[in-house]
Design an enzyme around this catalytic site. Structure first.
Site, PDB file in Angstrom:
ATOM      1  N   ASN A 188       0.776  -1.300  -0.354  1.00 15.72           N
ATOM      2  CA  ASN A 188      -0.291   0.356  -0.236  1.00 15.72           C
ATOM      3  C   ASN A 188       0.609   1.393   0.270  1.00 15.72           C
ATOM      4  O   ASN A 188       0.212   2.270   0.192  1.00 15.72           O
ATOM      5  CB  ASN A 188      -0.773  -0.571   1.454  1.00 15.72           C
ATOM      6  CG  ASN A 188      -1.656   1.379   1.391  1.00 15.72           C
ATOM      7  OD1 ASN A 188      -2.837   1.014   0.474  1.00 15.72           O
ATOM      8  ND2 ASN A 188      -1.398   1.653   2.332  1.00 15.72           N
TER       9      ASN A 188
ATOM     10  N   SER B  64      -2.841   0.425  -6.124  1.00 13.53           N
ATOM     11  CA  SER B  64      -2.459   1.188  -7.839  1.00 13.53           C
ATOM     12  C   SER B  64      -3.437   2.266  -7.835  1.00 13.53           C
ATOM     13  O   SER B  64      -3.422   2.623  -6.863  1.00 13.53           O
ATOM     14  CB  SER B  64      -3.142   0.058  -9.772  1.00 13.53           C
ATOM     15  OG  SER B  64      -2.097   0.611 -10.130  1.00 13.53           O
TER      16      SER B  64
ATOM     17  N   TYR C 154       4.610   9.739 -10.260  1.00 15.71           N
ATOM     18  CA  TYR C 154       3.637   8.633  -9.609  1.00 15.71           C
ATOM     19  C   TYR C 154       2.827   7.983 -11.106  1.00 15.71           C
ATOM     20  O   TYR C 154       2.516   7.317 -11.423  1.00 15.71           O
ATOM     21  CB  TYR C 154       2.407  10.194  -9.148  1.00 15.71           C
ATOM     22  CG  TYR C 154       1.319   8.648  -8.206  1.00 15.71           C
ATOM     23  CD1 TYR C 154       2.063   8.055  -7.493  1.00 15.71           C
ATOM     24  CD2 TYR C 154       0.236   8.904  -8.641  1.00 15.71           C
ATOM     25  CE1 TYR C 154       1.063   7.957  -6.429  1.00 15.71           C
ATOM     26  CE2 TYR C 154      -0.825   8.504  -8.325  1.00 15.71           C
ATOM     27  CZ  TYR C 154      -0.330   7.724  -7.333  1.00 15.71           C
ATOM     28  OH  TYR C 154      -1.969   7.159  -6.417  1.00 15.71           O
TER      29      TYR C 154
ATOM     30  N   LYS D  11       2.858   3.872 -11.583  1.00 24.44           N
ATOM     31  CA  LYS D  11       1.248   3.118 -10.768  1.00 24.44           C
ATOM     32  C   LYS D  11       1.840   2.646 -12.313  1.00 24.44           C
ATOM     33  O   LYS D  11       0.865   1.018 -12.398  1.00 24.44           O
ATOM     34  CB  LYS D  11       0.400   4.455 -10.710  1.00 24.44           C
ATOM     35  CG  LYS D  11       0.132   4.909  -9.313  1.00 24.44           C
ATOM     36  CD  LYS D  11       0.744   3.451  -7.743  1.00 24.44           C
ATOM     37  CE  LYS D  11       0.791   4.354  -6.836  1.00 24.44           C
ATOM     38  NZ  LYS D  11       0.627   3.044  -5.337  1.00 24.44           N
TER      39      LYS D  11
ATOM     40  N   VAL E 248      -9.169   9.090  -3.150  1.00 21.14           N
ATOM     41  CA  VAL E 248      -9.529   8.897  -1.338  1.00 21.14           C
ATOM     42  C   VAL E 248      -9.208   9.666  -0.228  1.00 21.14           C
ATOM     43  O   VAL E 248      -8.466  10.711  -0.915  1.00 21.14           O
ATOM     44  CB  VAL E 248      -8.591   7.789  -0.733  1.00 21.14           C
ATOM     45  CG1 VAL E 248      -9.689   6.858   0.484  1.00 21.14           C
ATOM     46  CG2 VAL E 248      -8.516   6.072  -2.434  1.00 21.14           C
TER      47      VAL E 248
ATOM     48  N   THR F 287      -7.509  11.315   1.913  1.00 20.54           N
ATOM     49  CA  THR F 287      -6.610  10.682   2.894  1.00 20.54           C
ATOM     50  C   THR F 287      -5.122  11.504   2.775  1.00 20.54           C
ATOM     51  O   THR F 287      -5.664  13.281   2.001  1.00 20.54           O
ATOM     52  CB  THR F 287      -5.296   9.498   2.036  1.00 20.54           C
ATOM     53  OG1 THR F 287      -5.086   9.818   1.086  1.00 20.54           O
ATOM     54  CG2 THR F 287      -6.571   8.633   2.263  1.00 20.54           C
TER      55      THR F 287
END
Ligand SMILES: NC(=O)c1ccc[n+]([C@@H]2O[C@H](COP(=O)([O-])OP(=O)(O)OC[C@H]3O[C@@H](n4cnc5c(N)ncnc54)[C@H](OP(=O)(O)O)[C@@H]3O)[C@@H](O)[C@H]2O)c1
Length: 200
Positions: free
Chosen positions: A36, A90, A105, A109, A138, A140
């Protein structure tokens, strides 16, 4: 969180090969791996940001090689025992045209997807599955970090997209993404790149 479920948490930097390897050895036999750890920096146009190739390499060390190392430490034991569940995390950024202003990034990925697809095919019939999950956008710390950059650095498309999703309350709750990963681990899907937007 580990204490709350009667487990143990061990801390390691996935970019630090030696430290990671000594921590992973302490886990012993592992049935489920969720790779993760990820970083979204450096953000900005490749030619403009003071990208320092070293920073680019550092991001790929975490996003790609972190997953490869964590999975690599466990996969042969899983095959020997005839059971294992491997999940890499991913991102929609893996598909062309990638996430704007996030070249390292997106590139890493895309590589995670390919790594996982290869694994899934190679492991077919062994009892070990490998899937890459795209968890949605998400809510976060990563999104907070992305919104903290000025439009001059990340460009209008990036800035408006991620501020807009946040302001409209359209970010995915972390619990929803986590539950999806649990579903993948408990289910028997194999060799797919799963996308929370299309699989819910
Ligand atoms: N948030 C999104 O919209 C989104 C969308 C698609 C995919 N993803 C992916 O989902 C995964 C989780 O991201 P997130 O949104 O939860 O981001 P986050 O809030 O920034 O959390 C990233 C996690 O990765 C860990 N990490 C970073 N570098 C590490 C390293 N070198 N060694 C070990 N752990 C490291 C962090 O640990 P520390 O807290 O200790 O630094 C943290 O637990 C990532 O792979 C990310 O690319 C996120």
């Amino acid at each position: 969180m580990a204490a709350a479920i009667g487990g143990t948490a061990l801390v390691a930097d996935v970019a630090d090969r030696d430290r990671l390897s000594s921590v992973l050895q302490r886990f012993g036999e592992v049935d489920i791996v969720v790779a993760n750890a990820g970083v979204v920096w450096p953000l900005g146009r490749f030619a403009d940001v003071d990208v320092d190739v070293a920073q680019w390499e550092a991001a790929v060390q975490v996003n790609l090689f972190g997953a490869v190392r964590v999975v690599g430490a466990q996969v042969s034991g899983m095959v020997a025992r005839g059971y294992g569940r491997i999940v890499t995390i991913s991102s929609g950024a893996a598909d062309p045209p990638g996430m704007p202003s996030a070249n390292a990034y997106s590139t890493s990925k895309a590589a995670v997807d390919m790594f996982t697809l290869h694994l899934a095919r190679e492991l077919s019939g062994t009892g070990v599955t490998a899937n890459a999950v795209r968890p949605g956008v998400v809510d976060t710390a990563m999104q907070t970090f992305m919104r903290s950059h000025p439009v001059e650095q990340v460009g209008t498309e990036f800035y408006e997209r991620f501020h807009g999703l946040h302001e409209r309350g359209e970010l995915v709750a972390p619990e929803t993404s986590a539950a999806f990963v649990v579903g993948v681990v408990l289910g028997d899907r194999n060799g797919e790149v799963l996308d929370i937007r299309t699989s819910q």
